[in-house]
Design a protein around this motif. Structure first.
Motif, mmCIF file in Angstrom:
data_model
loop_
_atom_site.group_PDB
_atom_site.id
_atom_site.type_symbol
_atom_site.label_atom_id
_atom_site.label_comp_id
_atom_site.label_asym_id
_atom_site.label_seq_id
_atom_site.Cartn_x
_atom_site.Cartn_y
_atom_site.Cartn_z
ATOM 1 N N ILE A 1 -30.764 11.503 49.950
ATOM 2 C CA ILE A 1 -30.300 10.134 49.714
ATOM 3 C C ILE A 1 -31.259 9.120 50.339
ATOM 4 N N VAL A 2 -31.679 9.365 51.577
ATOM 5 C CA VAL A 2 -32.572 8.422 52.270
ATOM 6 C C VAL A 2 -33.911 8.301 51.544
ATOM 7 N N LEU A 3 -34.512 9.432 51.176
ATOM 8 C CA LEU A 3 -35.837 9.400 50.559
ATOM 9 C C LEU A 3 -35.808 8.764 49.169
ATOM 10 N N THR A 4 -34.799 9.081 48.383
ATOM 11 C CA THR A 4 -34.733 8.491 47.043
ATOM 12 C C THR A 4 -34.404 7.006 47.112
ATOM 13 N N GLU A 5 -33.589 6.608 48.070
ATOM 14 C CA GLU A 5 -33.280 5.182 48.225
ATOM 15 C C GLU A 5 -34.544 4.404 48.597
ATOM 16 N N ALA A 6 -35.373 4.988 49.454
ATOM 17 C CA ALA A 6 -36.648 4.357 49.805
ATOM 18 C C ALA A 6 -37.562 4.253 48.577
ATOM 19 N N GLY A 7 -37.581 5.296 47.757
ATOM 20 C CA GLY A 7 -38.386 5.259 46.539
ATOM 21 C C GLY A 7 -37.939 4.176 45.580
ATOM 22 N N LEU A 8 -36.621 4.004 45.442
ATOM 23 C CA LEU A 8 -36.099 2.946 44.576
ATOM 24 C C LEU A 8 -36.498 1.564 45.098
ATOM 25 N N GLY A 9 -36.517 1.427 46.413
ATOM 26 C CA GLY A 9 -36.965 0.165 46.998
ATOM 27 C C GLY A 9 -38.420 -0.134 46.667
ATOM 28 N N LEU A 10 -39.266 0.898 46.689
ATOM 29 C CA LEU A 10 -40.681 0.703 46.350
ATOM 30 C C LEU A 10 -40.857 0.287 44.880
ATOM 31 N N LEU A 11 -40.050 0.836 44.005
ATOM 32 C CA LEU A 11 -40.127 0.442 42.595
ATOM 33 C C LEU A 11 -39.698 -1.010 42.408
ATOM 34 N N ALA A 12 -38.740 -1.448 43.223
ATOM 35 C CA ALA A 12 -38.350 -2.861 43.172
ATOM 36 C C ALA A 12 -39.515 -3.756 43.589
ATOM 37 N N VAL A 13 -40.310 -3.291 44.547
ATOM 38 C CA VAL A 13 -41.500 -4.044 44.959
ATOM 39 C C VAL A 13 -42.485 -4.168 43.793
ATOM 40 N N VAL A 14 -42.621 -3.109 42.999
ATOM 41 C CA VAL A 14 -43.514 -3.151 41.834
ATOM 42 C C VAL A 14 -43.054 -4.220 40.844
ATOM 43 N N LEU A 15 -41.747 -4.282 40.592
ATOM 44 C CA LEU A 15 -41.219 -5.311 39.690
ATOM 45 C C LEU A 15 -41.527 -6.709 40.214
ATOM 46 N N LEU A 16 -41.374 -6.877 41.508
ATOM 47 C CA LEU A 16 -41.619 -8.183 42.113
ATOM 48 C C LEU A 16 -43.096 -8.565 41.996
ATOM 49 N N LEU A 17 -43.983 -7.627 42.279
ATOM 50 C CA LEU A 17 -45.421 -7.922 42.196
ATOM 51 C C LEU A 17 -45.838 -8.221 40.754
ATOM 52 N N ASN A 18 -45.268 -7.498 39.808
ATOM 53 C CA ASN A 18 -45.622 -7.719 38.403
ATOM 54 C C ASN A 18 -45.196 -9.100 37.927
ATOM 55 N N VAL A 19 -43.996 -9.519 38.292
ATOM 56 C CA VAL A 19 -43.511 -10.820 37.826
ATOM 57 C C VAL A 19 -44.252 -11.970 38.488
ATOM 58 N N LEU A 20 -44.892 -11.707 39.619
ATOM 59 C CA LEU A 20 -45.666 -12.742 40.299
ATOM 60 C C LEU A 20 -47.045 -12.952 39.672
ATOM 61 N N LEU A 21 -47.450 -12.044 38.775
ATOM 62 C CA LEU A 21 -48.739 -12.195 38.098
ATOM 63 C C LEU A 21 -48.728 -13.417 37.178
ATOM 64 N N PRO A 22 -49.861 -14.037 36.958
ATOM 65 C CA PRO A 22 -49.915 -15.173 36.024
ATOM 66 C C PRO A 22 -49.407 -14.794 34.629
ATOM 67 N N HIS A 23 -49.707 -13.565 34.220
ATOM 68 C CA HIS A 23 -49.228 -13.066 32.931
ATOM 69 C C HIS A 23 -48.617 -11.678 33.155
ATOM 70 N N PRO A 24 -47.294 -11.613 33.436
ATOM 71 C CA PRO A 24 -46.643 -10.316 33.690
ATOM 72 C C PRO A 24 -46.870 -9.343 32.533
ATOM 73 N N MET A 25 -47.064 -8.083 32.885
ATOM 74 C CA MET A 25 -47.349 -7.052 31.887
ATOM 75 C C MET A 25 -46.074 -6.337 31.474
ATOM 76 N N LEU A 26 -46.064 -5.841 30.244
ATOM 77 C CA LEU A 26 -44.887 -5.165 29.705
ATOM 78 C C LEU A 26 -44.799 -3.714 30.159
ATOM 79 N N TRP A 27 -45.945 -2.996 30.136
ATOM 80 C CA TRP A 27 -45.894 -1.552 30.387
ATOM 81 C C TRP A 27 -45.352 -1.183 31.767
ATOM 82 N N PRO A 28 -45.615 -1.969 32.849
ATOM 83 C CA PRO A 28 -45.019 -1.582 34.137
ATOM 84 C C PRO A 28 -43.497 -1.592 34.127
ATOM 85 N N LEU A 29 -42.897 -2.409 33.264
ATOM 86 C CA LEU A 29 -41.439 -2.458 33.199
ATOM 87 C C LEU A 29 -40.878 -1.120 32.718
ATOM 88 N N TYR A 30 -41.553 -0.521 31.738
ATOM 89 C CA TYR A 30 -41.108 0.782 31.243
ATOM 90 C C TYR A 30 -41.399 1.893 32.256
#
Length: 434
Positions: free
Chosen positions: A87-116
């Protein structure tokens, strides 16, 4: 008057008797609030980037294979290792994926493929985590409190599901995706800290290592139990045919009610909450198979009516009724699973449960998105609701033991109660008054 009120209010015995249950309850609420922010922002972001219902529905397709593979493996893993670590390790992994979403949306032109890619990663980690979480309940809550614990867990989900989608809809509509994804990151950080405080949950003695053979053993056990098979099949049918959440943005467009998008996502939880707040009777009821059948039928009928309705307020009411039906069915499934499955197989059977209540929605997203692109959102919803009702009727006729399930007479339920497999290691005061 006080006695009558106490008879219908939720039974708080699991909250009083188990420290780990209390901790998981709060952690689950925090995780849900963060997850629902991304759950709404992600399909809406794909809609903004593509304008295609099919592209939104494709989320279900990219999530399907990781969910199946890692869900089954996660079940075997939960039976072989300390479930707290999973539970602890997978919860940490889910948090890291949320960071990816945040970094992608901060780009001047967010990309589609990282969302998938993130959607697939979330499905994989959720598949690993859910069997450990779901099989944990019977280890931390006494057997006679399992139905009450299921109701309290549902109440927790509803508390987040009502406020979370409505708030997320407003945040995304008026502030954008950045605050939504940032909230997700913060919530997962807090969740990891809480999960680390859980008591260790080691596997049973002589537990086998994760293997294909072990997964097959769990599948054979499920196949040999018509009651369990019925719970999986009914839930799959309900979700495949009548889970239209992914096309709510298009339904809001057709009803000219963009302001109601967040309310559409939270309406089902309102109906579930109303049922949960009067769930005291659940602990005194033994015919949980009827919960599954009646709840899934109600879900399908309400969804069919919501697809026909043209008034947005009526749609919201009907989605609430659908949520109440889903809640009733979920209470029945959870209680049957925890009452009848032996502890040595709980993880592997929980992995199969992940397929029944997670793969179904993913396929439902694909079905709803593809059909909405062809016929529009409303026909996609009402036709799915009717198909759900028909499928539940056929399954009920084919698996009559599900309807006849009674915890007082079912051999597996009586055996689990006698063995005391659900005795909680952190049980503090089981004899406390309710």
């Amino acid at each position: 008057m006080h006695a009558r009120l106490a008879a219908v209010l939720p039974d708080l015995s699991p909250w009083r008797s188990s420290h780990d249950f209390r901790l998981l309850w709060v952690q689950g609420l925090v995780t849900y609030v963060g997850s629902v922010m991304a759950l709404i922002a992600l399909p809406l972001q794909i809609k903004e980037l593509t304008g295609s219902p099919l592209a939104v529905g494709a989320m279900g397709a990219v999530e399907l294979v990781p969910l199946v593979v890692f869900g089954l493996y996660g079940g075997a893993l939960a039976d072989a290792v300390d479930r707290r670590k999973v539970i602890v390790l997978t919860e940490a992994g889910l948090g890291l994926l949320a960071v990816v979403l945040l970094l992608n949306v901060l780009l001047p032109h967010p990309m589609l493929w990282p969302l998938y890619v993130v959607a697939a990663g979330v499905a994989a980690l959720a598949g690993l985590q859910r069997p450990a979480l779901d099989s944990l309940l019977a280890r931390i809550v006494p057997h006679d409190q399992l139905a009450a614990a299921a109701a309290l867990n549902a109440l927790r989900w509803q508390a987040g599901a009502i406020g979370g989608p409505a708030l997320a809809g407003l945040v995304v509509a008026y502030a954008g995706n950045v605050p939504a994804y940032a909230t997700t990151v913060v919530c997962f950080c807090a969740s990891v800290l809480m999960c680390r405080r859980l008591s260790p949950v080691p596997p049973v003695e002589h537990a086998a290592k994760p293997s294909l053979r072990g997964i097959v053993e769990g599948a054979r056990y499920a196949w040999s139990r018509p009651v369990l098979l019925g719970t999986y099949a009914v839930d799959l049918a309900a979700m495949i045919f009548a889970f239209p959440n992914t096309i709510f943005p298009f339904l809001a467009d057709e009803l000219d009610a963009d302001w109601a998008l967040g309310l559409m996502y939270s309406a089902g939880a309102v109906g579930s909450l109303l049922l949960s707040l009067t769930s005291g009777w659940v602990s005194r009821t033994q015919r949980h198979g009827l919960f599954v059948v009646f709840g899934a039928t109600g879900w399908g009928l309400a969804m069919a009516a919501a697809g026909w309705a043209s008034n947005v307020w009526l749609v919201l009411v009907l989605l609430g009724l659908a949520g109440a039906g889903d809640m009733l069915s979920g209470l029945g499934r959870s209680t049957i699973w925890n009452q009848t499955i032996p502890d040595r197989l709980r993880g592997r059977l929980a992995g199969i449960e992940v397929l029944s209540y997670s793969v179904g929605p993913q396929l439902g997203q694909v079905r709803a998105g593809a059909m909405a692109g062809w016929t529009g959102a409303r026909p996609a919803i009402w036709s799915g609701g009717l198909a759900c009702v028909a499928a539940v009727g056929l399954l009920t006729a084919a698996l009559p033991k599900l309807v006849g399930y009674d915890a007082r007479t079912d051999e597996d339920a009586r055996r689990r109660a006698a063995e005391g497999t659900a005795t909680a290691p952190d049980r503090e005061d089981v004899g406390a008054d309710r």
